[in-house]
Design an enzyme around this catalytic site. Structure first.
Site, PDB file in Angstrom:
ATOM      1  N   ASP A 263      33.872  33.100  47.413  1.00  0.00           N
ATOM      2  CA  ASP A 263      35.095  33.886  47.254  1.00  0.00           C
ATOM      3  C   ASP A 263      35.298  34.852  48.405  1.00  0.00           C
ATOM      4  O   ASP A 263      34.333  35.222  49.070  1.00  0.00           O
ATOM      5  CB  ASP A 263      34.932  34.780  46.018  1.00  0.00           C
ATOM      6  CG  ASP A 263      35.282  34.057  44.760  1.00  0.00           C
ATOM      7  OD1 ASP A 263      35.670  32.893  44.845  1.00  0.00           O
ATOM      8  OD2 ASP A 263      35.150  34.694  43.698  1.00  0.00           O
ATOM      9  N   LYS A 285      40.027  33.665  46.740  1.00  0.00           N
ATOM     10  CA  LYS A 285      41.220  33.965  45.959  1.00  0.00           C
ATOM     11  C   LYS A 285      41.290  35.476  45.887  1.00  0.00           C
ATOM     12  O   LYS A 285      40.412  36.113  45.347  1.00  0.00           O
ATOM     13  CB  LYS A 285      41.097  33.389  44.553  1.00  0.00           C
ATOM     14  CG  LYS A 285      41.233  31.891  44.515  1.00  0.00           C
ATOM     15  CD  LYS A 285      40.615  31.325  43.276  1.00  0.00           C
ATOM     16  CE  LYS A 285      41.465  31.619  42.070  1.00  0.00           C
ATOM     17  NZ  LYS A 285      42.685  30.853  42.001  1.00  0.00           N
ATOM     18  N   MET A 400      41.227  44.902  39.551  1.00  0.00           N
ATOM     19  CA  MET A 400      42.448  44.421  40.220  1.00  0.00           C
ATOM     20  C   MET A 400      43.631  45.347  39.960  1.00  0.00           C
ATOM     21  O   MET A 400      44.753  44.898  39.776  1.00  0.00           O
ATOM     22  CB  MET A 400      42.790  42.999  39.739  1.00  0.00           C
ATOM     23  CG  MET A 400      41.731  41.997  40.145  1.00  0.00           C
ATOM     24  SD  MET A 400      41.988  40.379  39.418  1.00  0.00           S
ATOM     25  CE  MET A 400      41.262  40.593  37.808  1.00  0.00           C
TER      26      MET A 400
HETATM   27  N1  SAH Z   1      33.642  39.064  39.238  1.00  0.00           N
HETATM   28  C1  SAH Z   1      33.939  40.336  39.840  1.00  0.00           C
HETATM   29  C2  SAH Z   1      35.367  40.738  39.623  1.00  0.00           C
HETATM   30  C3  SAH Z   1      36.345  39.858  40.306  1.00  0.00           C
HETATM   31  S1  SAH Z   1      38.005  40.400  40.136  1.00  0.00           S
HETATM   32  C4  SAH Z   1      32.964  41.383  39.278  1.00  0.00           C
HETATM   33  O1  SAH Z   1      32.254  41.108  38.305  1.00  0.00           O
HETATM   34  O2  SAH Z   1      32.897  42.485  39.834  1.00  0.00           O
HETATM   35  C5  SAH Z   1      38.218  41.343  41.607  1.00  0.00           C
HETATM   36  C6  SAH Z   1      38.226  42.821  41.294  1.00  0.00           C
HETATM   37  O3  SAH Z   1      36.920  43.283  41.052  1.00  0.00           O
HETATM   38  C7  SAH Z   1      38.720  43.682  42.422  1.00  0.00           C
HETATM   39  O4  SAH Z   1      40.140  43.722  42.474  1.00  0.00           O
HETATM   40  C8  SAH Z   1      38.146  45.027  42.037  1.00  0.00           C
HETATM   41  O5  SAH Z   1      38.898  45.596  40.995  1.00  0.00           O
HETATM   42  C9  SAH Z   1      36.808  44.634  41.461  1.00  0.00           C
HETATM   43  N2  SAH Z   1      35.747  44.704  42.482  1.00  0.00           N
HETATM   44  C10 SAH Z   1      34.962  43.706  42.893  1.00  0.00           C
HETATM   45  N3  SAH Z   1      34.085  44.142  43.815  1.00  0.00           N
HETATM   46  C11 SAH Z   1      34.322  45.455  43.979  1.00  0.00           C
HETATM   47  C12 SAH Z   1      33.743  46.461  44.797  1.00  0.00           C
HETATM   48  N4  SAH Z   1      32.732  46.208  45.633  1.00  0.00           N
HETATM   49  N5  SAH Z   1      34.249  47.726  44.708  1.00  0.00           N
HETATM   50  C13 SAH Z   1      35.266  48.002  43.853  1.00  0.00           C
HETATM   51  N6  SAH Z   1      35.829  47.075  43.064  1.00  0.00           N
HETATM   52  C14 SAH Z   1      35.383  45.826  43.120  1.00  0.00           C
END
Ligand code: SAH
Length: 488
Positions: A263, A285, A400
């Protein structure tokens, strides 16, 4: 010397080495240990484990040594000889170890050993040693030795602990099996490229943590299976970005991968942990950007697995949180492709750690909600349970929600959440660009989407108040320290 094209040929130089690591064969060789201490016992045991015939010479023996001499031994032998050692004891010895008190004793020992041409090690006297024992990670026949050249023994132990975790226990079985088939593999694959492919595939499996199975050490392991089969998909949580937060299992999966489909959230540092030969495909994505179609991603996974590839589907955070895992699993199931899921640290957990708070702090929350702030139409999702979300005893983690913060605040206020509710906006948590902004829900109304190029989490709830965090931490600490002091 010049190369064919005429440019000077520069041979690669080896950087200076503090010590040369060599692996000594001690099977059935005589080793002498002078001294009867516990430290001498430990050295004797080590030498015997490597198959040596160990003669320990001293006038008195520690209880450790007495026990050691009597204990049954899978390899080597240990004999205790109660007397003063002499020059003849060095005859035919492969190495000599001593634990001695005085400088005079040490000088005598090293002098006699040197005269007999026997390499020496003196416990706690690195300057008087011909060789040193490093820290060891034992997956025999795989043996890893670590030396810091006496710079920091504790550092060597810490390195050892890391390598211990990284090398699965089953590695020993794989290495033994590899040794057994070594000759027949040479005959099966006269073509060196094919032979190498076989060994590379075997190495990847050996490091994956899978137990060895007779079928896995067959010559056809390195060939693409005729008509498909054998491949699989491992969904791996890459965590929030910092590679230190990968799980051991995630690293093993990355080390065993043929192909990695990753990703846009996955960082380069994490990809660096993968097997060098693994092919990497960005199928990112990201909310508002162009990306691969989900159908194409599903099909790619199936096609690769059918060609016998070990596919790692690497997703930011945890694969089960807002990562389309459900659809991908359903597709694999329909097509009969085996899969496994390796969980990862989700952004909410990483943000809580960064903020130094508990998401379920007893004073603030009875539940934690993980909610998407991004609906199909681009704004907030229409079908959220706002009454539940606006429960003041809930910690809310909005994923998000980088661009929907303002409408999020409106809906929360409309549903009765006080304007003074603490909010933390956390961007790129655990990455170099990390940023944290503290505010109140009322301020979020004015917030116009910060650092949009970075993943952003909007955290709402009483636990994000700096005051709560500090007061509670102080109180818990006071209580624990009182208990600890009482126990001392
Ligand atoms: N599977 C991922 C989430 C994917 S959706 C998880 O478990 O974290 C993508 C969203 O995850 C981003 O828009 C943000 O809201 C959050 N996100 C993922 N990595 C991040 C990071 N390092 N810092 C802040 N938000 C994060």
């Amino acid at each position: 010397m010049t190369s064919l094209s005429g440019t000077p040929f520069a041979p690669r130089r080896i950087a200076p080495l503090a010590k040369l690591p060599v692996f000594f064969d001690l099977q059935d060789k005589l080793c002498i240990v002078v001294g009867g201490s516990a430290a001498a016992a430990w050295k004797a045991e080590l030498l015997a484990a490597a198959g040596a015939r160990v003669k320990v010479i001293a006038e008195t023996f520690s209880p450790e040594l007495e026990q050691l001499a009597e204990a049954p031994r899978p390899a080597g032998t240990i004999a205790l000889v109660r007397r003063v050692y002499s020059a003849e004891d060095f005859d035919g010895a492969a190495m000599a170890v001593a634990d001695l008190e005085t400088e005079r004793e040490i000088a005598l020992f090293t002098g006699l050993a040197r005269a007999a041409g026997v390499p020496t090690n003196v416990v706690d006297a690195p300057g008087r040693c011909d060789f040193q024992f490093g820290s060891i990670v034992n997956r025999s026949p795989v043996v890893v030795g670590i030396s810091t050249n006496g710079a920091a023994p504790v550092l060597a132990q810490a390195i050892r602990a890391r390598i211990e975790v990284l090398l699965p226990a089953a590695l020993a079985d794989w290495a033994r099996a590899a040794k057994r088939v070594r000759r027949s593999i040479g005959n099966c694959f006269p073509n060196p490229r094919r032979r190498r492919a076989f060994w590379e595939a075997l190495a990847a499996r050996a490091l994956s943590g899978d137990p060895v199975s007779p079928a896995a050490v067959r010559p056809d392991l390195g060939r693409p299976p005729p008509g498909g089969g054998n491949g699989s998909v491992t969904f791996v949580g890459a965590g929030p970005g910092n590679p230190e937060l990968l799980t051991v299992r995630a690293i093993r999966a990355l080390q065993a991968a043929d192909v990695i489909l990753f990703d846009a959230l996955v960082t380069d540092e994490i990809l660096d942990c993968a097997r060098r030969e693994a092919k990497r495909l960005l199928i990112g994505k990201r909310g508002y950007r162009r990306s691969c179609r989900q159908d194409d991603i599903n099909e790619t996974m199936v096609k690769l697995a059918r060609r016998g590839k070990h596919v790692v589907r690497l997703k930011g955070g945890d694969p089960s949180i807002f990562a389309r895992l459900g659809e991908e699993i359903a597709y694999l199931k329909t097509h009969g492709i085996p899969f496994e899921i390796v969980p990862g640290i989700t952004a909410a957990s990483a943000a809580a750690a960064r903020l130094g708070v508990s998401l379920t702090h007893r004073d603030c929350a009875r539940s934690v909600r993980i909610t998407t702030g991004h609906g199909r139409a681009g704004g907030l999702p229409e079908d959220l349970d706002w009454a539940g979300i606006a429960d003041p005893k809930t910690t809310n983690m909005f994923y998000m929600a980088g661009r929907t913060g303002k409408s999020l605040a409106e809906r929360l206020l409309q549903n009765g959440l006080p304007a003074a509710t603490p909010v933390a906006v956390v961007c790129a948590v655990t990455r170099p660009q990390e940023e944290v902004i503290h505010m109140e829900l009322g301020d979020l109304l004015e917030w116009n989407g910060h650092s949009l190029s970075e993943p952003t989490l909007v955290c709402v709830g009483g636990t994000f108040s700096l005051a709560v965090g500090r007061a509670a931490a102080g109180r818990d600490h006071a209580r624990i320290s009182t208990q600890l002091v009482a126990q001392l």
